[in-house]
Write a protein that holds these residues in place. Sequence first.
Motif: not given
Length: 634
Positions: A261-283
């Motif tokens: 849970d901590f790893m996924v929530s941490s990486v999701l913040t990077t998707c928000a910073g990158l505006l990486g919607l596709d990456l976020g959906r994959a996560l």
Amino acid sequence: YSKLDLPAAAASALASDPSPTVVSFTAFISGAAQHARPLPALSAFAAMLRLGLRPNDFTFPSAFKAAASAPPRSAAGPQIHALAIRFGYLPADAFVSCAALDMYFKTGRLGLARRLFEEMPNRNVVAWNAVMTNAVLDGRPLETVQAYFGLREAGGMPNVVSVCAFFNACAGALLLLPGSQFHGFVVKCGFDMDVSVSNAMVDFYGKCRCAEKAKMVFDAMRVRNSVSWCSMVVAYAQNGAEEDAFAVYLGARRAGEEPTDFMVSSVLTTCAGLLGLDLGRALHAVAVRSCIDANIFVASALVDMYGKCGGVEDAQHVFSDMPQRNLVTWNAMIGGHANIGDAINALAVFSDMIASGETAPNYITLVNVITACSRGGLTKEGYELFETMRERFGIEPRTEHYACVVDLLGRAGMEERAYEIIQRMPMRPSISLWGALLGACKMHGKTELGRIAAEKLFELDPQDSGNHVLLSNMLASAGRWAEATYVRKEMKDVGIKKDPGCSWITWKNGVHVFHAKDTKHEMNSEIRALLAKLKKQMQASGYMPDTQYSLYDLEEEEKESEVFQHSEKLALAYGLIHIPPGVPIRITKNLRICVDCHRAFKFISGIVDREIIVRDNNRFHHFKQYECSCKDYW
């Protein structure tokens, strides 16, 4: 049974014992306390006393641990303390004393904790660790540093817990120099071989804005665990290196680490910073497969990611499915609506938050709500919230709130009133405040007031090219070409370079970047042909180019040609050529979208029947069927 967290089976086994001993009760109390079940543990402790059994030096620490997690205002801790004194375990027994000390710190009784610590005849490293770790957890990092030096002055030698607490304190107080010096001591003593210490160092360097040093520690680790990978991800994310953070996550997966849970929530913040919607959906899919999507931290990160990437409908779905929500969740949902200027829904979520009683709003909540009102044109509602926030919620207005209300009034054409608020505010106006006023003055042609704001910005941040460009553009739009040219010349004379405007679009794992008048793209001829065709169709539908903000003293026909070569139009044409129908076209721009491009995108969205989403440096614009989500108010 107690250690396996099977309380019913453990209680049944204890009850069936015809002659329970202190060992039986201690086993039950210890297991319940370890699994955060304070009430069964304390009930068993009381039952043991009623049977006339005397607690031993193993029973008391377990009972103190249970009391530490008991409901607020519980008197169990002090009562057990009195009993331990009566039986002679306090203050002489170091093991029991440390447990009592930890209990007082965790229940917020700092005075009693310090008094007990002073009374301890033998302060071992465990006692000092209790002081240090609890001070870190309570947000008192300097007290942790002082306790560490107290341990050393008393002749004690730190252990792994002491070292981690010191690094955590340096991270919390941003004490880079002491932490770096301590790193040398850690290497000298061999503590750096411990994975927990290395994890603490990665976290420390990350929070002190030294991502490269964090990476150096990470690379030197012989053994890594899930915390190691997560710490490195967070270190990069905190320092704006989102792509590096995502690369570390991929490295963790290749190394066989299961997503937590901590790893996924941490990486999701990077998707928000990158505006990486596709990456976020994959996560999001990874979270679902790993059965952690319902975790409150993962779900909150998903709401935040979708909101910041413009997928507010997806954010709403995650938000609605959450069994419980915290302050971060509510703020993320309100912020998601604010990003697209949907003030009505932002206020609705804010009202739901107040009505639910789950959590009280904080200063970030109000920043998001006022921002939504500013972008959505609800000037009265936003200003009323600003005026009453102190009385309604007990929150003192900060610089961020003043910046929001200046933006709110400026967008509504009330720049003079916004300037009065800046002059009355109790703290020094920040760059964001003057920037909001300058942007509003450019929007509404208030040239003289805009010049005042620009001069203040030049004092606060003389090297920011954006402020000079904004002033030049404002003067150009007012037809004051000589003054606009002088500002540009002044920039050149002092060596300030303007960041070139650009737009980019992603397709099939490739990022295509366009600049104004760009002719270098391999599909330039196809892009130009499509734009010419669209221009004719738009003009047939009533489109007239808006050349008000054209930055050169040109003839009108030349200005029309100029605005039709803007980078976002070139990116849109590429997207229309390649991205299949039914898939939204997503464009990112490093500057604010211009008035003409905004108007053109509305026409094009209806002509080609496509959804177009533009993220400029201010907000999202969703174009569909001749309309934009901002309602032409941005």
